[in-house]
Design a protein around this motif. Structure first.
Motif: not given
Length: 197
Positions: A137, A162-167
């Motif tokens: 990160r 990606v800018d954030r983790l969704y899982a």
């Protein structure tokens, strides 16, 4: 009464060489397994004393180099080298200080020669990396002091950012994927080597 001023330990502690004074006289002795073994001051052994002093100097130098290797690297820059290398400098071009601390994963760029309280409203950047849930990160801040995150990028196993983790990622599966790739690479390298005569 014995007073040790310098000592060197060798062979994983089997031998110790001590330089100091004993009863007000010069003392240069060797210990073996912690017990007195050889009195080199009585021998007038100048060679051993010279080697001892050289070892001390080398140990000090190694310690200095290790401290320097641990310290953040700092350099001043006005511009990155341009691709064609022909751009002329601009009058009053700003100078920045870039500090890299690989042990903490930090990269700081700030106007050179300014204190923290003089940075407000000026171009500056702090970037740092960490491993979050098994993934690299990168975090970017444009205000070094306030610490507000301006952007972040997370590298996924498929190579996307990606800018954030969704899982929540499966950290064990990521580790196994990396290990398998490393094993396959080392086996491939070995198979391409020419047979030895």
């Amino acid at each position: 009464m014995t007073s040790t001023t310098d000592s060197i330990t060798l062979a994983d502690g089997k031998y110790a060489i001590e330089l100091g004074t004993q009863n007000g006289r010069f003392s240069f002795t060797a210990l073996r397994n912690g017990l007195p073994w050889r009195d080199m001051s009585a021998d007038g052994d100048g060679l051993m004393l010279a080697m001892f002093q050289k070892l001390l100097e080398q140990q000090d130098r190694i310690a200095q180099l290790e401290r320097a290797a641990q310290a953040p690297t700092q350099r001043t820059l006005q511009r990155w080298d341009v691709e064609d290398g022909t751009t002329e400098p601009v009058e009053a071009e700003p100078t920045y200080t870039m500090t890299m601390d690989p042990h903490r994963g930090l990269l700081e760029i700030r106007p050179a020669g300014l204190s923290d309280d003089q940075l407000v409203g000026l171009p500056q950047m702090l970037a740092y990396v960490e491993i979050m849930n098994g993934l690299p990160r990168l975090i970017v801040q444009t205000d070094i002091i306030s610490g507000e995150v301006e952007a972040q990028f997370i590298s996924l196993p498929d190579g996307r950012l990606v800018d954030r983790l969704y899982a929540m990622p499966d950290i064990q599966a990521i580790g196994e994927q990396i290990r398998a790739r490393g094993t396959a690479r080392s086996e491939s390298t070995e198979s391409h080597q020419a047979p030895r005569a």
